[in-house]
Design a protein around this motif. Structure first.
Motif, PDB file in Angstrom:
ATOM      1  N   LEU A  67      43.689  49.175  47.918  1.00  0.00           N
ATOM      2  CA  LEU A  67      43.234  49.308  46.532  1.00  0.00           C
ATOM      3  C   LEU A  67      44.277  48.768  45.556  1.00  0.00           C
ATOM      4  O   LEU A  67      43.932  48.111  44.563  1.00  0.00           O
ATOM      5  CB  LEU A  67      42.929  50.771  46.222  1.00  0.00           C
ATOM      6  N   LEU A  68      45.552  49.057  45.823  1.00  0.00           N
ATOM      7  CA  LEU A  68      46.609  48.549  44.939  1.00  0.00           C
ATOM      8  C   LEU A  68      46.672  47.021  44.965  1.00  0.00           C
ATOM      9  O   LEU A  68      46.879  46.384  43.926  1.00  0.00           O
ATOM     10  CB  LEU A  68      47.955  49.139  45.346  1.00  0.00           C
ATOM     11  N   ILE A  69      46.484  46.434  46.147  1.00  0.00           N
ATOM     12  CA  ILE A  69      46.525  44.976  46.228  1.00  0.00           C
ATOM     13  C   ILE A  69      45.325  44.366  45.509  1.00  0.00           C
ATOM     14  O   ILE A  69      45.454  43.373  44.770  1.00  0.00           O
ATOM     15  CB  ILE A  69      46.587  44.524  47.693  1.00  0.00           C
ATOM     16  N   TYR A  70      44.146  44.958  45.706  1.00  0.00           N
ATOM     17  CA  TYR A  70      42.968  44.489  44.977  1.00  0.00           C
ATOM     18  C   TYR A  70      43.199  44.572  43.468  1.00  0.00           C
ATOM     19  O   TYR A  70      42.892  43.644  42.715  1.00  0.00           O
ATOM     20  CB  TYR A  70      41.746  45.323  45.347  1.00  0.00           C
ATOM     21  N   GLY A  71      43.723  45.706  43.024  1.00  0.00           N
ATOM     22  CA  GLY A  71      43.979  45.876  41.598  1.00  0.00           C
ATOM     23  C   GLY A  71      45.012  44.891  41.070  1.00  0.00           C
ATOM     24  O   GLY A  71      44.865  44.352  39.968  1.00  0.00           O
ATOM     25  N   ALA A 111      34.425  40.018  39.013  1.00  0.00           N
ATOM     26  CA  ALA A 111      33.263  40.185  39.884  1.00  0.00           C
ATOM     27  C   ALA A 111      33.528  39.665  41.290  1.00  0.00           C
ATOM     28  O   ALA A 111      33.006  40.213  42.272  1.00  0.00           O
ATOM     29  CB  ALA A 111      32.063  39.474  39.275  1.00  0.00           C
ATOM     30  N   SER A 112      34.328  38.607  41.412  1.00  0.00           N
ATOM     31  CA  SER A 112      34.618  38.076  42.744  1.00  0.00           C
ATOM     32  C   SER A 112      35.379  39.089  43.594  1.00  0.00           C
ATOM     33  O   SER A 112      35.115  39.221  44.798  1.00  0.00           O
ATOM     34  CB  SER A 112      35.419  36.776  42.623  1.00  0.00           C
ATOM     35  N   TRP A 113      36.305  39.821  42.989  1.00  0.00           N
ATOM     36  CA  TRP A 113      37.040  40.837  43.742  1.00  0.00           C
ATOM     37  C   TRP A 113      36.150  42.030  44.069  1.00  0.00           C
ATOM     38  O   TRP A 113      36.252  42.609  45.160  1.00  0.00           O
ATOM     39  CB  TRP A 113      38.259  41.292  42.958  1.00  0.00           C
ATOM     40  N   LEU A 114      35.264  42.409  43.159  1.00  0.00           N
ATOM     41  CA  LEU A 114      34.370  43.533  43.424  1.00  0.00           C
ATOM     42  C   LEU A 114      33.424  43.222  44.577  1.00  0.00           C
ATOM     43  O   LEU A 114      33.170  44.066  45.442  1.00  0.00           O
ATOM     44  CB  LEU A 114      33.571  43.871  42.153  1.00  0.00           C
TER      45      LEU A 114
END
Length: 284
Positions: free
Chosen positions: A254-258, A217-220
């Motif tokens: 997006l790749l780094i977030y993932g 949730a923190s990343w979202l």
């Protein structure tokens, strides 16, 4: 008069084999089976392989989604410029502060509501009411309260994080088996001993479930908040790339977030396995 027949004596190797079979845990026929080595990476590797094949064969339009090698090349350029390192550091700092604050808030409220009927009466209803309000819907109000700087971003992330922590930990604290309560009373334990030796260890599985959800949730929340009056961060980088039509830069973000979400969840699971190692010993 009856004759006692001598017991058969097995050879030493045979006796060791029988003892090992008796001590070895039985394979559960209805269970999920043995754990597949590297199963955590199997899904992501499959997705990247399909992505690469679709890009190499031309089935995937690069204007919609660039190839993996093009995304890596863009990431290399951004890193050499120094902008990607700065954005990653800013995002990690915001997510870490919001996660720590939300974790502390969720644990404290869950302990108060899970260990006391008065705490449950005052806290649980308020938290359940807050659940019906989307946390991101509080952004305009928090901007008026805290300004449009970093404080409101960290506060919103904390509010997004503490809900799964509270719900899972409070449910685990109040869901202790009544047989454990009776056993603790028979052993003459006081309330503090019962909480320390029975309630808190029994609530750890629920806490780790909430922690895994909170990390995600923190990343979202960070993805959305970094697009609001930010001058650095991965979300800011992606927002600027949208204005210039740079799908490769958006894919990098997006790749780094993932990757961050996957690695942080993996770390939490490793900690969970060590903290709950006693459950595996009991199951064996």
């Amino acid at each position: 008069m009856t004759l006692a027949l001598p017991r058969p004596v097995l050879p030493l190797a045979a006796r060791r084999g029988v003892e090992e079979q008796a001590q070895a845990p039985r394979a559960r026929r209805l269970g999920p089976g043995r754990r597949i080595p590297g199963s955590n990476l199997l899904g992501p590797v499959t997705v990247v392989a399909i992505w690469s094949i679709a890009s190499a064969t031309g089935a995937l339009d690069p204007r919609i989604l660039p190839s993996p090698w093009a995304v890596l090349q863009t990431a290399g350029h951004l890193w050499s410029d120094g902008t990607l390192a700065t954005d990653i550091q800013s995002s990690l700092w915001r997510a870490g502060q919001g996660l720590a604050l939300g974790l502390a808030l969720g644990v404290v409220l869950a302990l108060l509501a899970g260990l006391s009927r008065w705490g449950e009466a005052f806290i649980d209803g308020t938290v359940q009411l807050y659940r019906s309000i989307p946390p991101l819907g509080l952004i305009p109000l928090f901007i008026l309260w805290l300004g449009i700087g970093e404080d409101f971003k960290i506060a919103i992330i904390a509010l997004v994080v503490y809900i799964p922590i509270y719900l899972n930990l409070q449910s685990a604290l109040t869901g202790i088996d009544s047989r454990f309560v009776e056993l603790a009373e028979v052993l003459g334990q006081n309330r503090w001993q019962f909480i320390r030796h029975v309630v808190l260890p029994g609530a750890l599985p629920g806490f780790f479930v909430g922690l895994r959800l909170a990390v995600t949730a923190s990343w979202l929340g960070l993805v959305v908040l970094e697009q609001i009056n930010a001058t650095s961060g991965l979300g800011y980088m992606m927002f600027q790339a949208q204005n210039y039509g740079r799908t490769d830069v958006i894919a990098v973000g997006l790749l780094i977030y993932g990757t961050f979400g996957f690695v942080s969840d993996l770390v939490v699971r490793l900690i969970e396995r060590r903290a709950l190692a006693w459950r595996r010993s009991l199951s064996n």
